[in-house]
Design a protein around this motif. Structure first.
Motif, short mmCIF file in Angstrom:
data_model
loop_
_atom_site.label_atom_id
_atom_site.label_comp_id
_atom_site.label_asym_id
_atom_site.label_seq_id
_atom_site.Cartn_x
_atom_site.Cartn_y
_atom_site.Cartn_z
N MET A 1 28.84 23.04 63.18
CA MET A 1 29.17 23.57 61.89
C MET A 1 28.04 23.90 61.10
SD MET A 1 30.35 20.02 59.98
CE MET A 1 29.06 18.85 59.36
N ARG A 2 28.39 24.61 60.03
CA ARG A 2 27.31 24.81 58.96
C ARG A 2 27.42 23.88 57.81
NH1 ARG A 2 29.11 29.30 56.59
NH2 ARG A 2 31.20 28.84 57.88
N VAL A 3 26.31 23.60 57.19
CA VAL A 3 26.23 22.61 56.27
C VAL A 3 25.08 23.27 55.25
CG1 VAL A 3 26.89 20.45 57.41
CG2 VAL A 3 24.35 21.00 56.96
N VAL A 4 24.86 22.78 53.71
CA VAL A 4 24.18 22.98 53.11
C VAL A 4 23.47 21.52 52.48
CG1 VAL A 4 23.39 23.83 50.67
CG2 VAL A 4 24.52 25.34 52.18
N GLU A 5 21.97 21.59 52.74
CA GLU A 5 21.59 20.48 52.59
C GLU A 5 20.56 20.24 51.46
OE1 GLU A 5 20.38 17.29 56.08
OE2 GLU A 5 18.76 18.42 55.68
N ALA A 6 20.64 19.24 50.49
CA ALA A 6 19.43 18.97 49.48
C ALA A 6 18.22 18.15 50.22
CB ALA A 6 19.88 18.40 48.16
N THR A 7 17.27 19.14 50.47
CA THR A 7 16.09 18.36 51.28
C THR A 7 15.21 17.36 50.38
OG1 THR A 7 14.69 20.17 50.87
CG2 THR A 7 16.00 20.41 52.81
N GLU A 8 15.18 17.64 49.05
CA GLU A 8 14.56 16.89 48.32
C GLU A 8 15.04 16.92 46.71
OE1 GLU A 8 10.44 18.11 47.53
OE2 GLU A 8 10.71 19.72 48.69
N PHE A 9 14.64 16.34 45.92
CA PHE A 9 15.23 16.58 44.51
C PHE A 9 14.11 17.86 43.93
CE2 PHE A 9 16.17 12.05 44.19
CZ PHE A 9 17.60 12.18 44.41
N GLY A 10 14.63 18.69 43.30
CA GLY A 10 14.10 19.86 42.85
C GLY A 10 15.14 20.91 42.31
N GLY A 11 14.48 22.14 42.34
CA GLY A 11 15.10 23.37 41.92
C GLY A 11 16.18 23.69 43.05
N GLY A 107 30.69 17.85 50.59
CA GLY A 107 31.35 19.02 50.44
C GLY A 107 30.98 20.35 50.74
N TYR A 108 29.62 20.45 50.88
CA TYR A 108 29.11 21.84 51.13
C TYR A 108 28.96 21.94 52.65
CZ TYR A 108 27.47 22.05 46.16
OH TYR A 108 27.38 21.98 44.82
N ALA A 109 30.07 22.17 53.26
CA ALA A 109 30.11 22.07 54.73
C ALA A 109 31.31 22.94 55.04
CB ALA A 109 30.24 20.78 55.07
N SER A 110 31.05 23.56 56.33
CA SER A 110 32.27 24.33 56.97
C SER A 110 33.30 23.07 57.48
CB SER A 110 31.91 25.16 57.88
OG SER A 110 31.28 24.58 59.04
N ARG A 111 32.96 22.09 57.72
CA ARG A 111 34.02 21.06 58.26
C ARG A 111 33.43 19.78 57.55
NH1 ARG A 111 35.15 21.98 64.55
NH2 ARG A 111 36.34 23.81 64.32
N ALA A 112 34.36 19.00 56.90
CA ALA A 112 34.07 17.89 56.08
C ALA A 112 35.01 16.77 56.42
CB ALA A 112 34.33 18.10 54.61
N VAL A 113 34.66 15.41 56.36
CA VAL A 113 35.32 14.47 56.60
C VAL A 113 35.98 13.79 55.21
CG1 VAL A 113 35.40 11.74 57.50
CG2 VAL A 113 34.18 13.79 58.98
#
Length: 334
Positions: A1-11, A107-113
């Motif tokens: 599946m596809r997800v979007v991840e915040a890799t660190e705090f920032g912009g 929530g930023y995912a093509s599949r979520a639990v």
């Protein structure tokens, strides 16, 4: 599946799309094939590093906790009848409630639990984008309106009126017979406020905007304030609140909550209701959400989706929010 991840705090650039293993529903859980995900202003604040003392978020993490889609599979103890249904759900709160502070994640995912207890079926005829747009704003607005006990003819000022929650609040306040003044930033948002039926729309980036509000009310001031902007803008709203008025301070779009203390408000004859003063339990939040969806399906409530981005462009969605160019609700198509 596809997800979007915040890799660190920032912009916004710290939001990175990647592939991840498909999730598996545990006991009491379901997996949702996500069609659309909600994007909250809070998501952008947390990604930037705000709120670490309140929300247990540590990078890397998947932001977001509002999704709409179809139930793909159900875990042990879950009614198999949920499979195939169109639903909305909060992924970050196991019980779907607001009675405790839970990190909005997943929530930023093509599949979520999601917890089966968090599932709310979407009424027939209601678009999934409209449904998820009301997942957070619907119950919040109804709770605020209920607490305000608006009487017909009262003046109501809504700050951040061009945002998604402001739009819903304006509709509910007008339905209660209020005379609404919307305060927002820029022509697009002000035009939307007027289209909703507000008697006046003021740009709070202009000097002297509180005086404009006072002029609209004939010098009397407003009876109710719904302050989604916070900071100095919230303080400006307090200055035009009439004695005996009610001031709801729930937003921090300007970076912090309104610069108002309960003693100061009381000294002006104003009742201050803070974000912690109205916290419904999980069952009430779910009931209000179902009511909001039913009202939308019946045409009585209409959230405004101003912009939609593909999941992989979540960074662009956050950039629009940070630049204050987003109007109404922002969503991600998954």
């Amino acid at each position: 599946m596809r997800v979007v991840e915040a890799t660190e705090f920032g912009g916004p650039q710290v939001l990175v799309a990647r592939e991840a293993p498909d999730p598996v529903a545990g006991a009491g859980q379901v997996v949702i094939e996500v069609a659309v995900a909600d994007v909250l202003f809070l998501d952008a604040q947390l990604r930037a590093g705000w709120g670490e003392g309140f929300f247990p978020v540590t990078p890397p993490y998947v932001p977001g906790d509002g999704v709409a889609g179809q139930v793909l599979s159900a875990g042990e103890g879950v009614d198999p009848g949920w499979v195939g249904r169109r639903v909305v759900a909060r992924t970050g709160a196991p019980n779907g409630g607001s009675d405790s502070i839970v990190a909005p994640t997943g929530g930023y995912a093509s599949r979520a639990v999601a917890s089966a207890e968090a599932l709310i079926q979407v009424p027939d005829g209601l678009d999934l984008s409209q449904a998820v747009a009301l997942l957070h704003d619907g119950p919040t607005a109804m709770e605020l309106i209920g607490g305000a006990a608006i009487r017909p003819g009262e003046w109501v000022l809504i700050t951040a009126a061009g945002g998604s929650l402001g739009v819903v609040l304006a509709q509910l306040a007008l339905a209660a017979g209020a005379r609404v003044i919307g305060a927002a930033r820029g022509a697009r948002k002000l035009d939307l406020v007027r289209e909703l039926g507000a008697e006046a729309a003021v740009d709070y980036t202009e000097d002297g905007w509180p005086e404009r509000v006072r002029e609209v009310t004939g010098g009397r001031g407003v009876d109710v304030v719904f302050d989604g902007a916070g900071g100095p803008l919230g303080r400006g709203a307090l200055e035009v609140t009439a004695s005996g008025g009610r001031f709801f301070a729930y937003g921090a779009a300007s970076g912090d909550f309104a610069e108002v203390t309960p003693d100061e408000a009381a000294g002006r004859g104003v009742r201050l209701i803070g974000i912690m003063d109205q916290r419904s339990d999980a069952a009430e939040v779910k009931r209000l959400t179902e009511r909001a969806l039913a009202d939308a399906a019946a045409g009585r409530l209409s959230p405004y989706v101003g912009q939609t981005f593909p999941l992989e462009r979540a960074a662009d969605a956050h950039a629009a929010i940070a630049a204050r160019t987003a109007v109404g609700k922002t969503l991600l198509k998954c």
